[in-house]
Design an enzyme around this catalytic site. Structure first.
Site, PDB file in Angstrom:
ATOM      1  N   LYS A  20       0.855  -1.196   0.000  1.00 57.63           N
ATOM      2  CA  LYS A  20       0.000   0.000   0.000  1.00 57.63           C
ATOM      3  C   LYS A  20       0.894   1.250   0.000  1.00 57.63           C
ATOM      4  CE  LYS A  20      -3.716   0.106   2.472  1.00 57.63           C
ATOM      5  NZ  LYS A  20      -4.593   0.055   3.677  1.00 57.63           N
TER       6      LYS A  20
HETATM    7  C1  E4P Z   1      -7.673   1.060   4.073  1.00 54.02           C
HETATM    8  O1  E4P Z   1      -6.983   1.102   3.059  1.00 54.02           O
HETATM    9  C2  E4P Z   1      -7.730   2.232   4.951  1.00 54.02           C
HETATM   10  O2  E4P Z   1      -6.471   2.371   5.524  1.00 54.02           O
HETATM   11  C3  E4P Z   1      -8.771   2.124   6.015  1.00 54.02           C
HETATM   12  O3  E4P Z   1      -9.917   1.448   5.523  1.00 54.02           O
HETATM   13  C4  E4P Z   1      -9.143   3.455   6.610  1.00 54.02           C
HETATM   14  O4  E4P Z   1     -10.243   3.269   7.467  1.00 54.02           O
HETATM   15  P1  E4P Z   1     -10.674   4.351   8.567  1.00 54.02           P
HETATM   16  O5  E4P Z   1     -11.091   5.589   7.834  1.00 54.02           O
HETATM   17  O6  E4P Z   1     -11.819   3.719   9.288  1.00 54.02           O
HETATM   18  O7  E4P Z   1      -9.493   4.576   9.440  1.00 54.02           O
END
Ligand code: E4P
Length: 220
Positions: free
Chosen positions: A85
């Site tokens: 990522k």
């Molecule tokens: C996934 O790629 C993200 O990091 C994650 O879903 C963010 O979620 P949040 O907004 O609940 O922290």
């Protein structure tokens, strides 16, 4: 479609992988930090909890492209087929391009707009993660962002997929899927809410009671 869990809870992944049609697990630095298990131990354990079958995603922390690429290599030493990522910043785009050239799959993350997501796809990210609830929380429209991004990818970057993220309710997730996005990642509570409606347990109990009253047992 692909359904992922957004978590670093190894026990929960083990438990839910038995029940849910899971494609894998996504994490981010905050999620990893919340569990306090060192990442070198966590990622192989999550991979094992998925029986080695699902895809695992972990994020780089560096802010510059060279640092991101170096961390991507480090993450892939922990789990060989891990998807890296990369936040879609200017440096992130440069890192995605370099990782694509090396054949390392990436997910463009921290996506708050369709144009930003499209750039990550054109740079070579296999997955793009728009943050649905965080866009809503800023006064934007998370589902519209996903709808626009999905349409843009279909038209101009069909090799990339939307993996919608940041959900607080099953409704938000369903709206993304209805908008045509093919992958979502859910936090544990939202995933559980999809099957844990009180009416479901009440219906199952009533079937048992009726059967017991008629036949004196609760088996066929
Ligand atoms: C996934 O790629 C993200 O990091 C994650 O879903 C963010 O979620 P949040 O907004 O609940 O922290």
């Amino acid at each position: 479609m692909e359904l992922y869990l957004d978590t670093s809870d190894i026990a929960a992944v083990k438990k839910l992988a038995r029940v849910f049609p899971l494609a894998g697990v996504t994490t981010n630095p905050s999620i990893v930090a919340s569990g306090a298990v060192p990442i070198e131990k966590l990622l192989p354990a999550l991979h094992e909890a998925l029986d080695g079958r699902g895809r695992l995603f972990a994020q780089v922390l560096a802010n510059d492209a060279a640092g991101m690429v170096a961390e991507a290599h480090k993450l892939r030493e922990m789990v060989a087929d891990l998807v890296v990522k990369v936040p879609v910043t200017a440096e992130g785009l440069a890192a995605i391009k370099r990782l694509k050239a090396e054949g390392i799959p990436t997910l463009g993350t921290a996506v708050y707009g369709a144009a930003q997501g499209l750039l990550a796809a054109l740079a070579g990210a296999e997955y793009i993660a728009p943050y649905v609830n965080r866009v809503d929380a800023q006064g934007g429209d998370g589902i519209q962002t996903v709808t626009d991004l999905q349409r843009l990818l279909t038209l101009h970057a069909p090799q990339s997929k939307v993996l919608a993220a940041s959900f607080k309710t099953p409704r938000q997730a369903l709206d993304c899927l209805l908008a045509g996005c093919g992958s979502i990642t859910l936090p544990l509570d939202v995933a559980q809410q999809m099957i844990a409606a009180p009416a479901v347990s009440a219906a199952v109990e009533k079937f048992e009671q009726d059967w017991l009253a008629a036949f004196g047992r609760v088996t066929l």
